[in-house]
Scaffold this active site. Structure first.
Site, PDB file in Angstrom:
ATOM      1  N   GLY A 148       0.969  -1.234  -0.022  1.00 41.81           N
ATOM      2  CA  GLY A 148      -0.105  -0.096   0.160  1.00 41.81           C
ATOM      3  C   GLY A 148       1.127   1.184   0.050  1.00 41.81           C
ATOM      4  O   GLY A 148       2.148   1.325   0.280  1.00 41.81           O
ATOM      5  N   CYS A 149       0.213   2.422  -0.261  1.00 41.44           N
ATOM      6  CA  CYS A 149       0.899   3.609  -0.435  1.00 41.44           C
ATOM      7  C   CYS A 149       1.429   4.108   1.038  1.00 41.44           C
ATOM      8  O   CYS A 149       2.694   4.406   1.170  1.00 41.44           O
ATOM      9  CB  CYS A 149       0.312   4.668  -0.987  1.00 41.44           C
ATOM     10  SG  CYS A 149      -1.647   5.026  -0.350  1.00 41.44           S
ATOM     11  N   PHE A 150       0.423   4.276   2.003  1.00 44.72           N
ATOM     12  CA  PHE A 150       0.817   4.677   3.310  1.00 44.72           C
ATOM     13  C   PHE A 150       1.987   3.665   3.893  1.00 44.72           C
ATOM     14  O   PHE A 150       3.123   4.161   4.352  1.00 44.72           O
ATOM     15  CB  PHE A 150      -0.234   4.412   4.257  1.00 44.72           C
ATOM     16  CG  PHE A 150      -1.096   5.681   4.189  1.00 44.72           C
ATOM     17  CD1 PHE A 150      -0.646   6.862   4.234  1.00 44.72           C
ATOM     18  CD2 PHE A 150      -2.468   5.526   3.767  1.00 44.72           C
ATOM     19  CE1 PHE A 150      -1.552   8.027   4.037  1.00 44.72           C
ATOM     20  CE2 PHE A 150      -3.469   6.333   3.895  1.00 44.72           C
ATOM     21  CZ  PHE A 150      -2.966   7.857   3.792  1.00 44.72           C
ATOM     22  N   SER A 153       5.606   4.382   2.662  1.00 48.98           N
ATOM     23  CA  SER A 153       6.123   5.654   3.177  1.00 48.98           C
ATOM     24  C   SER A 153       6.472   5.394   4.572  1.00 48.98           C
ATOM     25  O   SER A 153       7.568   6.369   5.044  1.00 48.98           O
ATOM     26  CB  SER A 153       5.113   6.885   2.848  1.00 48.98           C
ATOM     27  OG  SER A 153       3.947   6.562   4.016  1.00 48.98           O
TER      28      SER A 153
END
Length: 345
Positions: A148-150, A153
């Site tokens: 996932g994107c979160f 990061s």
């Protein structure tokens, strides 16, 4: 080599098209879309006019239109699950951009996504697609579960510190801010202009579905169970994620030790840029690129360690990372086709 995309007209699918039509070693065999079947792709995304000269088709995974070496599944969870099962039965390499194969345990998936998992045997075979940490496994797998994107990061700044026992993983508080494209292309009250413009709001406190994915990977690195407090925020920008991670500063942990640790893990990684303590990350500095920028601060006054990272949620947080995974799975250089410089402003 040839690649196909299932779900090509969402934001992540369209970014895959944009990246792959510029890839020197991979050709697009088909772009799948039920919503825009028989329409020219450039009519859906006018930024690709004259570049993506192909027509969207509705593809049956059991009867692909031509031989392909790898298939990207850019579909929502549960829907993607069924497609991947069919593709795997036929022996195709797959990069799945949904959440269907990111979690190791069937029970955890079913709890957080509130839907049965129909291929638990594939959970054991899938490799978590964080290339900076699982490159060797990705070279051997036929199923990559794109993060996932979160999580991307958050994991990239935290994993080296946990792996080297520089931090304990206790009392982790994470604040992430994301652009509206993270909500997808479909219209909803989440992304309508009047709701987003001049507005910032928190959501999913304690319930965001990326939470177990983050905790799973942090726990592996720490060698123990890690629980965190994760609060995402929606901010009025198109794309980008900024994550601020706060935890107690261990005694004796200096900024020099942090720098040495990060350099040992990431100096040879093409898409990690270490800012150290001299600059703070900002989303425009990575916009349109596959970079992740990381900075850190050992705050002696408050006794906290603060990590800050930024990515473009649609590139390093999704489609760019998926192409990184594809490159490794096909035996190509990891960075091939991904040398897009950030767009400013």
């Amino acid at each position: 080599m040839k690649a196909g995309i299932l779900g090509s007209t969402g934001y992540t699918g369209a970014e895959l098209v944009r990246i792959l039509i510029q890839h020197p070693e991979v050709e697009l065999a088909f772009v799948d879309s039920r919503s825009y079947e028989h329409q020219p792709f450039e009519a859906v995304y006018s930024n690709l006019k004259g570049q993506a000269e192909m027509t969207a088709v509705s593809v049956d995974p059991e009867n692909l239109p031509e031989k392909v070496d790898i298939v990207f599944c850019a579909l929502p969870h549960r829907i993607s699950q069924h497609k991947v099962i069919m593709l795997q039965r036929q022996g195709f390499r797959v990069v799945d951009l949904s959440a269907d194969f990111r979690l190791d345990q069937q029970s955890v998936y079913e709890k957080w996504y509130n839907t049965p998992h129909e291929a638990p045997e594939l959970l054991e075979k899938a490799v978590y697609g964080l290339p900076e940490w699982y490159a060797e496994e990705l070279k051997e797998t036929r199923l990559a579960a794109n993060p996932g994107c979160f999580p991307t990061s958050i994991l990239l700044p935290l994993l080296p510190l946990l792996k080297e026992n520089l931090v304990t993983g206790d009392h982790l508080v994470i604040d992430s801010k994301t652009g509206v494209s993270g909500a997808g292309r479909g219209p909803s009250t989440v992304n309508v202009f009047s709701q987003v413009n001049e507005n910032v709001r928190a959501y999913g406190i304690g319930t965001h579905r990326h939470t177990p994915e983050i905790e799973q990977e942090l726990s592996k690195a720490a060698g123990k169970s890690v629980t965190l407090q994760f609060t995402p925020h929606l901010v009025p920008m198109d794309r980008g994620i900024l994550s601020t991670i706060v935890m107690p500063l261990p005694e004796g942990l200096t900024e020099k030790k942090l720098q040495d640790c990060y350099q040992a893990y990431y100096d040879h990684k093409p898409f990690i840029r270490l800012l150290g303590t001299n600059a703070l990350p900002e989303t425009k500095a990575v916009r349109g690129s596959n970079f992740c920028d990381i900075a850190w601060k050992a705050d002696q006054r408050s006794g906290n360690l603060i990590l800050v990272s930024v990515i473009d949620n649609l590139i390093k947080g999704s489609s760019g990372e998926a192409v990184q995974n594809m490159n490794l799975m096909l035996g190509l250089p990891e960075e091939m086709g991904l040398h897009h410089l950030p767009i400013w402003p």
